[in-house]
Every structure is written in C-alpha cells, then in structure tokens.
Design a protein around this motif. Structure first.
Motif, PDB file in Angstrom:
ATOM      1  N   PHE A  21       0.855  -1.192  -0.008  1.00  0.00           N
ATOM      2  CA  PHE A  21       0.033   0.112   0.134  1.00  0.00           C
ATOM      3  C   PHE A  21       0.699   1.382   0.066  1.00  0.00           C
ATOM      4  O   PHE A  21       0.600   2.258  -0.430  1.00  0.00           O
ATOM      5  N   VAL A  22       1.967   1.363   0.508  1.00  0.00           N
ATOM      6  CA  VAL A  22       2.929   2.177   0.666  1.00  0.00           C
ATOM      7  C   VAL A  22       3.484   2.486  -0.792  1.00  0.00           C
ATOM      8  O   VAL A  22       3.805   3.604  -1.406  1.00  0.00           O
ATOM      9  N   ILE A  23       3.718   1.500  -1.504  1.00  0.00           N
ATOM     10  CA  ILE A  23       4.136   1.334  -2.715  1.00  0.00           C
ATOM     11  C   ILE A  23       3.144   1.838  -3.611  1.00  0.00           C
ATOM     12  O   ILE A  23       3.415   2.771  -4.591  1.00  0.00           O
ATOM     13  N   ALA A  24       1.940   1.643  -3.440  1.00  0.00           N
ATOM     14  CA  ALA A  24       0.761   2.058  -4.375  1.00  0.00           C
ATOM     15  C   ALA A  24       0.825   3.412  -4.131  1.00  0.00           C
ATOM     16  O   ALA A  24       0.508   4.206  -5.124  1.00  0.00           O
ATOM     17  N   LEU A 127       7.778   5.517 -15.949  1.00  0.00           N
ATOM     18  CA  LEU A 127       6.773   4.815 -16.581  1.00  0.00           C
ATOM     19  C   LEU A 127       6.905   3.495 -17.134  1.00  0.00           C
ATOM     20  O   LEU A 127       6.247   2.335 -16.813  1.00  0.00           O
ATOM     21  N   THR A 128       8.062   3.353 -17.418  1.00  0.00           N
ATOM     22  CA  THR A 128       8.773   1.901 -17.844  1.00  0.00           C
ATOM     23  C   THR A 128       8.905   0.972 -16.540  1.00  0.00           C
ATOM     24  O   THR A 128       8.723  -0.250 -16.536  1.00  0.00           O
ATOM     25  N   ALA A 129       9.091   1.616 -15.394  1.00  0.00           N
ATOM     26  CA  ALA A 129       9.545   0.837 -14.218  1.00  0.00           C
ATOM     27  C   ALA A 129       8.191   0.303 -13.446  1.00  0.00           C
ATOM     28  O   ALA A 129       7.974  -0.413 -12.830  1.00  0.00           O
ATOM     29  N   SER A 130       7.120   1.131 -13.764  1.00  0.00           N
ATOM     30  CA  SER A 130       5.841   0.849 -13.057  1.00  0.00           C
ATOM     31  C   SER A 130       5.339  -0.407 -13.389  1.00  0.00           C
ATOM     32  O   SER A 130       4.672  -0.926 -12.562  1.00  0.00           O
ATOM     33  N   GLY A 131       5.436  -0.767 -14.591  1.00  0.00           N
ATOM     34  CA  GLY A 131       4.655  -1.986 -14.805  1.00  0.00           C
ATOM     35  C   GLY A 131       5.342  -3.286 -14.134  1.00  0.00           C
ATOM     36  O   GLY A 131       4.577  -4.008 -13.653  1.00  0.00           O
ATOM     37  N   PRO A 132       6.691  -3.389 -14.245  1.00  0.00           N
ATOM     38  CA  PRO A 132       7.121  -4.560 -13.641  1.00  0.00           C
ATOM     39  C   PRO A 132       7.090  -4.438 -11.915  1.00  0.00           C
ATOM     40  O   PRO A 132       7.038  -5.388 -11.095  1.00  0.00           O
ATOM     41  N   LEU A 133       7.193  -2.942 -11.452  1.00  0.00           N
ATOM     42  CA  LEU A 133       6.751  -2.736 -10.017  1.00  0.00           C
ATOM     43  C   LEU A 133       5.537  -3.474  -9.694  1.00  0.00           C
ATOM     44  O   LEU A 133       5.321  -3.932  -8.389  1.00  0.00           O
ATOM     45  N   LEU A 134       4.370  -3.059 -10.445  1.00  0.00           N
ATOM     46  CA  LEU A 134       3.245  -3.673 -10.045  1.00  0.00           C
ATOM     47  C   LEU A 134       3.106  -4.957  -9.962  1.00  0.00           C
ATOM     48  O   LEU A 134       2.564  -5.829  -9.178  1.00  0.00           O
ATOM     49  N   MET A 135       3.817  -5.550 -10.973  1.00  0.00           N
ATOM     50  CA  MET A 135       3.876  -7.234 -10.876  1.00  0.00           C
ATOM     51  C   MET A 135       4.553  -7.814  -9.945  1.00  0.00           C
ATOM     52  O   MET A 135       4.031  -8.875  -9.664  1.00  0.00           O
ATOM     53  N   GLU A 142      -5.031  -7.560  -8.824  1.00  0.00           N
ATOM     54  CA  GLU A 142      -5.048  -5.983  -8.527  1.00  0.00           C
ATOM     55  C   GLU A 142      -4.338  -5.260  -9.655  1.00  0.00           C
ATOM     56  O   GLU A 142      -4.273  -3.943  -9.625  1.00  0.00           O
ATOM     57  N   PHE A 143      -3.705  -5.711 -10.587  1.00  0.00           N
ATOM     58  CA  PHE A 143      -3.135  -5.002 -11.541  1.00  0.00           C
ATOM     59  C   PHE A 143      -4.019  -4.097 -12.257  1.00  0.00           C
ATOM     60  O   PHE A 143      -3.792  -2.912 -12.582  1.00  0.00           O
ATOM     61  N   ARG A 144      -5.360  -4.566 -12.775  1.00  0.00           N
ATOM     62  CA  ARG A 144      -6.180  -3.639 -13.715  1.00  0.00           C
ATOM     63  C   ARG A 144      -6.612  -2.642 -12.554  1.00  0.00           C
ATOM     64  O   ARG A 144      -6.739  -1.292 -13.038  1.00  0.00           O
ATOM     65  N   VAL A 145      -6.729  -2.695 -11.237  1.00  0.00           N
ATOM     66  CA  VAL A 145      -7.302  -1.705 -10.419  1.00  0.00           C
ATOM     67  C   VAL A 145      -6.098  -0.716 -10.267  1.00  0.00           C
ATOM     68  O   VAL A 145      -6.481   0.504 -10.460  1.00  0.00           O
ATOM     69  N   MET A 146      -4.836  -1.075 -10.052  1.00  0.00           N
ATOM     70  CA  MET A 146      -3.724  -0.309 -10.055  1.00  0.00           C
ATOM     71  C   MET A 146      -3.443   0.441 -11.217  1.00  0.00           C
ATOM     72  O   MET A 146      -3.047   1.966 -11.370  1.00  0.00           O
ATOM     73  N   ASN A 147      -3.525  -0.069 -12.350  1.00  0.00           N
ATOM     74  CA  ASN A 147      -3.465   0.618 -13.751  1.00  0.00           C
ATOM     75  C   ASN A 147      -4.427   1.526 -13.720  1.00  0.00           C
ATOM     76  O   ASN A 147      -4.322   2.855 -14.389  1.00  0.00           O
TER      77      ASN A 147
END
Length: 408
Positions: A21-24, A127-135, A142-147
């Motif tokens: 949640f901190v990362i979010a 932006l490019t680092a956000s995808g792998p950080l989410l994964m 939770e991917f689609r919610v966070m996206n």
C-alpha cells in the motif's frame, strides 16, 4: 512465449504484504507528478511566445522534445530498468523530474528547454519501471485496479496543471508557476529515497533479456496493434492539449483562462473514464469493446472539439473526446500482463514499446500543428491530420485477435 525458470511472478505471500500500500501511494504520486508537468506549458504558450519572441513551432518544442526524449528512452529504458534494478531506476526517474523545479529560475528559452528534456527522460524511467513494479508487489487481480488508479492520477495531474496554470501565472508569473508544479518532483524523489522498496531487495538484478525474447515481444501481433492504437490516440490528444487553448483564444475569442479550463476537461473527464474502464474491464468479457467504442468517441469528439463553432458544442465534444481518450487505457496496460509467458521484465519492454511509439507520435503532432499554423495561417490542417491518426484505436478494436484475451 514461455516463462523462464526463476522469472515467474512473485509469490502470493508478497502479494499480501501490507507494504504494497505504501508502494501504491508512491506509484500514484509518480503518475500524478508526471501528469502535472507534461502539458503545464500549454496554457502558457502565449505568455512564453511573447516573453521570448519565438514562433509557435519553437514553443511547441517545450512539449514535443520532452516527449521525443521519453520515446527515445522508452524501449531501451525497459531493458535498462531490468538490469539497473527497479529501486534505482525509479530514483533516477524521480531526480530527473525534480529538475523541473528549477524552471522558476531559468534565465532563457534554451535553459527551460533543457529542463524539460530532463523531465522527459525521467518520465521514461518512471513509466517503464511502473509495470514490473506492479507485477512484483501486486496480485494479478490487483493489476487492472492499480493501472486504472495510476492512469487516473496521471489524468488528474494533467487536469490540475492545464486548468490552474494560467490563473496561477496571473498571480505568480509563468516561470514561478512552472517551478511550483516541478517542486512535486523534489517531494517525490525524497519520498522514494526514504520509502521505496522492491520485494526482491534493492540489490536485485534481473537476468538479461535475450534477443529472441525481445523479438518475441516486439513482433507479437497483439502488442503491435495495441502500440499503434495508443500512439494514434495520443498524437491527437497531445496536439489538442497543446494547441486548443491558443486556438480557442485566438480563433474562437475565448479568454485564456476559460480556454485552459475547457481543455482541462480532457484529463479531468479522463480521471473518471479510466476508473470506469478499470471496473468495466473486470466485468466485460470482450476486450475489443474497450477499443472500438472509445475509438468512435475519439473520432467524433476530436473533430467536434475544433470544428464546433459554439461553446456548448465545444464542451460536449471535449467531454466525449476525454472519455474516449482514457477509457481504454486500463485494458491497454493490463493485457500484456495477462499474455501467456509474460514476466515483469517482458512487461517493462512492452510498456517501453508503448512509450517509444506514442512518444514519437506525441513529439510530431504539436510540431505539425504549430508548423502548419505558421505556414497556412490555420490550425485546422494539423488538427485534421491528428484526428485521422486517432482512427488507429478503432482499427485495433476491429483487428485484435481473440474475443476475450487479445492475444495470439
């Protein structure tokens, strides 16, 4: 594409880690800051043009060149992020974006442009680092919610800057206004340095992505269609976000503050559109609908935004365009994560591909509109070309393979 050993998604234990949640929050802050600074100069173009005695095409560089830098860093940035490590890549991105705070003291146009270029590079890393950080931190559900939330934050940032930049400039001056929005990057850099983590540890280095893996990702038919769809929409979105305030002011006789407010509806409406897109995407089986319906909306709304001669028609068109330009984004970002064999490193490459292709289109479109305006005396030729490019979203919806996956 098959998943490589040792490179699968993180365990369910990590997905239950409350620190996510901190990362979010940090991810949302990054997207908000990027959004606040991408088009902040657009409502200020008349003031900047007068101050520096430059052409409209030259003023366009303040939007176009940062996007070009982001495009240039996009695809290689995905590879670099995989090797540098997510924590360091994100910190580099934040520090580059933070340089925008120096805009308040920029002595000339060239200095301001250099600061904008640094912002473009920082955006690419974030932006490019956000995808792998989410994964790595979140579960597939939770991917689609966070996206959706991240994109909403990006849209909200654009809305805040485009609607408030002109009024703030009237009080603080346009340079100080740019410095205020840039200062968010300083806050973000300090926050990430203090709180940013990766579940693998800050010393983690991903295995190198092979040429075969890289080609498998970049030659995937669905990926190519998704990239083309996003690039076309963002060409039009950037052209209109950059020049509609000036067009409304000079051609339609609307005040600069009102013109900025009207254009600011594009990202403001987008905040709700991306949230709706994230919710609907989990309930609607066909992914094609998230490209065909918005595809029609960006065509109708885009043309209406500059062809309509009355304020009511402009408002309706801008709202339709704003919904269409953002509704598809959660699905666009989430589909690569759901493709067979995708890993965080491969998703970084796909997102980098998005950024590169869209960035080049976004670089060209404001220059095209500004240049054609200087040559022909009209904004309409450039706007029309960019509206045609936005048809790629509708085309992708028709051509995407597979009813429910969008993958080969």
């Amino acid at each position: 594409m098959e998943s490589s050993p040792g490179r699968s998604l993180t365990s369910s234990a990590l997905h239950r880690n409350p620190y996510r949640f901190v990362i979010a929050g940090l991810l949302l802050a990054a997207h908000l800051t990027v959004g606040m600074n991408v088009f902040v100069v657009s409502p200020l173009f008349p003031l900047i043009i007068k101050e520096y005695e430059i052409s409209r095409a030259s003023a366009s560089l303040l939007v176009a060149l940062p996007l070009l830098v982001s495009a240039g860093f996009g695809l290689p940035g995905g590879v670099i992020t995989a090797r540098l490590g997510l924590r360091k890549a994100y910190l580099v991105g934040w520090c580059l974006v933070a340089l925008m705070a120096l805009s308040a003291a920029a002595p000339n146009f060239v200095t301001l442009l250099v600061l904008r270029l640094a912002y473009g590079a920082g955006t690419a890393f974030l932006l490019t680092a956000s995808g792998p950080l989410l994964m790595r931190w979140f579960s597939p559900k939770e991917f689609r919610v966070m996206n959706g939330l991240d994109t909403a934050a990006l849209s909200l940032g654009i809305a805040l800057s485009t609607t408030t930049a002109a009024p703030l400039a009237a009080v603080l001056g346009w340079q100080s206004t740019l410095g205020v929005f840039g200062a968010a990057g300083v806050v973000g850099a300090v926050a990430w340095a203090s709180l940013g983590r990766t579940p693998d540890g800050s010393t983690y280095r991903a295995p190198a992505v092979s040429r075969n893996e890289l080609w498998a990702v970049l030659s995937n038919r669905s990926v190519i269609l998704l990239v083309a769809a996003d690039a076309g929409v963002l060409m039009q979105y950037t052209a209109l976000s950059s020049w509609l305030p000036t067009f409304y002011h000079e051609v339609r006789g609307i005040s600069l503050s009102r013109a900025g407010f009207v254009t600011g509806l594009l990202p403001f409406v987008g905040v709700f559109a991306v949230l709706a897109g994230g919710i609907l995407a989990s309930r609607v089986r066909s992914k094609r609908a998230f490209f065909t319906v918005p595809g029609l909306m960006v065509l109708v709304g885009g043309l209406g935004s500059f062809l309509s001669g009355n304020l009511a028609g402009i408002y309706v068109s801008v709202i339709i365009l704003g919904i269409g330009s953002w509704l598809y984004v959660p699905t666009l970002l989430s589909l690569p994560m759901e493709m067979p064999g995708m890993t965080p490193e491969r998703v970084a490459i796909v997102w980098g591909f998005y950024l590169s292709a869209s960035g080049f289109g976004m670089f060209l479109s404001p220059l095209l509109v500004g240049g054609l305006r200087d040559v022909t005396g009209s904004f309409l030729p450039g706007f029309t070309v960019c509206a045609a490019a936005a048809g790629s979203l509708l085309a992708a919806g028709i051509l995407l393979p597979g009813r429910d996956s969008g993958t080969d």
